[in-house]
Design a protein around this motif. Structure first.
Motif: not given
Length: 108
Positions: A16-17, A29-32, A67-78, A85-87
């Motif tokens: 997330a930006r 808004r999310f990083e490209a 592979e969830g080590d780098g996941l955090c709240m606010g991130m976008g998922v395509c 991003c869809d979610y």
């Protein structure tokens, strides 16, 4: 029980930006650049899900990945079906032995 490989799909996650002052901060808004992970998206249609989230549950999905080590709240998922991003991860990610679980909200 391990995740079944036939149910896994390739997903791209984007950080997330931070909102820019003066812009509409309700539009996520999310990083490209993002990174790909393998995971499964499941509908949240259980009785407990409906009780917890009410009518909103139709817009939610559960992401399960190893592979969830780098996941955090606010991130976008395509999911790869759309240009953006869809979610968005709407709650803190739960990390369990062998997998991670995130609650995703559909973006309009």
């Amino acid at each position: 029980m391990p995740l079944q490989r036939k149910r896994l799909q390739t997903l791209t996650i984007h950080a997330a930006r931070k909102p820019v002052i003066g812009e509409n901060d309700r539009i996520p808004r999310f990083e490209a650049a993002g990174r790909t992970i393998a995971g499964t998206l499941q509908p949240m249609d259980g009785a407990a899900d409906r009780q917890m989230y009410g009518e909103r549950v139709t817009r939610l999905r559960r992401l399960i990945t190893t592979e969830g080590d780098g996941l955090c709240m606010g991130m976008g998922v395509c999911t790869g079906n759309a240009a953006g991003c869809d979610y968005r991860i709407m709650q803190p990610v739960s990390h369990w032995q062998g997998h991670s679980v995130a609650v995703l909200e559909k973006l309009d």
